[in-house]
Design a protein around this motif. Sequence first.
Motif, short mmCIF file in Angstrom:
data_model
loop_
_atom_site.label_atom_id
_atom_site.label_comp_id
_atom_site.label_asym_id
_atom_site.label_seq_id
_atom_site.Cartn_x
_atom_site.Cartn_y
_atom_site.Cartn_z
N HIS A 110 -48.64 -100.50 -9.78
CA HIS A 110 -47.81 -99.99 -10.88
C HIS A 110 -46.71 -101.00 -11.24
O HIS A 110 -46.57 -101.40 -12.39
CB HIS A 110 -47.19 -98.65 -10.46
CG HIS A 110 -46.24 -98.09 -11.47
ND1 HIS A 110 -46.57 -97.05 -12.30
CD2 HIS A 110 -44.96 -98.43 -11.79
CE1 HIS A 110 -45.55 -96.77 -13.09
NE2 HIS A 110 -44.56 -97.60 -12.80
N GLU A 111 -45.94 -101.40 -10.24
CA GLU A 111 -44.82 -102.31 -10.51
C GLU A 111 -45.31 -103.66 -11.00
O GLU A 111 -44.66 -104.30 -11.82
CB GLU A 111 -43.93 -102.46 -9.27
CG GLU A 111 -43.28 -101.17 -8.79
CD GLU A 111 -42.44 -100.47 -9.85
OE1 GLU A 111 -42.00 -101.14 -10.81
OE2 GLU A 111 -42.25 -99.24 -9.74
N HIS B 103 -45.62 -103.77 -14.68
CA HIS B 103 -44.38 -104.10 -15.41
C HIS B 103 -44.15 -105.62 -15.39
O HIS B 103 -43.76 -106.22 -16.38
CB HIS B 103 -43.17 -103.42 -14.76
CG HIS B 103 -43.14 -101.92 -14.93
ND1 HIS B 103 -43.21 -101.31 -16.16
CD2 HIS B 103 -43.03 -100.92 -14.02
CE1 HIS B 103 -43.13 -99.99 -16.00
NE2 HIS B 103 -43.04 -99.73 -14.71
N GLU C 195 -43.91 -97.14 -19.58
CA GLU C 195 -44.66 -96.85 -18.35
C GLU C 195 -46.17 -96.86 -18.54
O GLU C 195 -46.91 -96.78 -17.55
CB GLU C 195 -44.23 -95.49 -17.79
CG GLU C 195 -42.80 -95.45 -17.28
CD GLU C 195 -42.53 -96.41 -16.14
OE1 GLU C 195 -43.44 -96.63 -15.32
OE2 GLU C 195 -41.42 -96.97 -16.10
N SER D 51 -48.03 -99.91 -16.90
CA SER D 51 -47.97 -99.87 -15.44
C SER D 51 -48.81 -98.72 -14.90
O SER D 51 -49.48 -98.86 -13.88
CB SER D 51 -46.52 -99.78 -14.97
OG SER D 51 -45.85 -98.76 -15.65
ZN LIG Z 1 -42.71 -97.86 -13.76
#
Ligand SMILES: [Zn+2]
Length: 636
Positions: free
Chosen positions: A434-435, A438, A464, A467
Amino acid sequence: MALTPLEFPADDWLTWLNERGAGQLQAARESIAELVRAEPGSLLIVQLWNDAAIALRNAGSVAGLLSSVHPEAAVMERAEEIEVEVQGYSTDLHLDPDVYRALSSVAPANLDDDGRRMLAKSLRDFHRSGVDRDAGVRDRVRELEAKTTELSLAFSRNIRDGRLEARVPGSALAGLPADYVETHPVDSDGLVGISTDYPDVLPFLTFSTDAAARRVVASTFFSIASPINDPVLAELLQARHELATLLGYANWPDYDAEVKMIGSGDAIAAFIDTVSAAAGPAGEREIGILAARAALDGETEIDASNWRYFHEFVKREQYGVDAHQVRRYFDFGKVHDGLLQITGQLFGLRFTPVPADQARPWHPDVTSYDVSFDDGRQIGRIYLDLHPRERKYNHAAQFDLVAGVRDRQLPEGVLVCNFPRGLMEHRDVVTLFHEFGHLIHHLLGGGQSWVRFSGVATEWDFVEAPSQLLEEWAWDAGVLQLFATDADGTPIPAELVAQMKAAEEFGKGFLARTQMFYAALAYRFHLERPTDPTARMLELYAEYSLVKPLPDTHFYTGFGHLAGYTSGYYTYMWSLVIAKDLFSAFDPDNLLEPEVAAHYRDAVLAPGGSKDAGELVADFLGRPYNTKAFEDWLNR
Ligand SMILES: [Zn+2]
């Protein structure tokens, strides 16, 4: 000429931070002073505006990062001071009528498309803070801004200080893990105190086998800050409404949504009802399963006190995944290398390690990579700071180090996480992907001329989605098997991944309905400012939530997101809907297919914020976004 990454100091970080942080803030002030003096209408004004924004962003980025990760207290403290100065200056800047006058003197016709868009967005910010209005309105706006800030803080503070404790029989600890039982001693009356703090209340509601005690604990939990937050909330909703209408908007949700992908308050209402309808069948089915299980214990319905317990129970019974079994496939080193290999292959990137004596990061744990395209074209640099240490930021997030600007500065970003050095939970692997989503957005979107559009500069409710999309790769057996191997080198079995996924997804329907209840409450309260909030809450409960409320409870007084997200709580679900739509273009049987990934990279990530998010998604999918993929996922 090739650009070079930022160079860290050999040892004296404080001096370096003063130059980079305070120095760039000073550079921003100088650009603005020059901008105000510039010939009205001259294109120099927008150039200076960009220069100031770059310098301000540079100062804010480095201060924000070092205040969160630097091991030296003096550096951390100085970084915090610079952060506050940058924020204060940025606020003043957007309230400065001279700056507004200078910017609005520039004729849009003299700019290219990108420049026109940048100017329009900047002027809109000024409009939203009332700078273009007469002195009376400006003063009232400033009063209302201060008032909403103060009331939001009071609302949050009352929740924080409103910690309550339920007293339940010691026997109610049955079902809870040993360490929980140990830290909750039973007193001489045979009672145990369960506070409303999350680490106390959530495990209790999930694991305690005592239904009556769960009801006491849940009722206490949903009484936080009641009634003390009632007048605070009423005033806050009123102040936001006045602010929005004073600035020419019909209501607060319209004002708030104007700068989001969703666009308007009406669109929020429509979105909530679409998701709610889509989640109905799956949600009802799941609640039916939980209710059938609850009936065996003599409980007649699924409510706010027992849904966690039966949800956990059924998941364990039906999908029983052994956490130990899973962990042994996720060795940190292999996961780290696997992530770079997979994202490299997917997006056509090369990660070249930067030797420590060259990168000179703030801590020896931190690794650094130069990122380039497969053909060697330079993109930027990343830093990975992935293990916990004292005083370090204790969540997981992507931080900017430098926002990329075409021909001026390379994008550089940092992942700050807190993973163990040995075996990881699968949850942590998902967080890492997820990170990283970004981070890759920040890097790939860093080739804009206007810093306003650099990197993760899309509308707030879209941020979001990229991600969340990348999380899908951490749930795919084919992808995981490339790096998730146990000590003997055996890859994680596909059946285990399927089981993990089924357990993860059980409950998605009724949980989506709960989310829509929260979203509807946040939206409706801001729109309607109800005189009897409890009555309105109960109506919304009945309309959206499949979980029943407990009598005489007041969930909304403890709903902290009303302060920060205001009417925009829908964003959680919104970005998931968009992520599922984006994911629908990938081949589920071959997530590493490079063509679609390259198209996604170029259409969605590379433009940064230079186009509206709706347009980015349409460029990639070849059609406007919709909720179909999400609905299919909910009901499959
Ligand atoms: Zn996030």
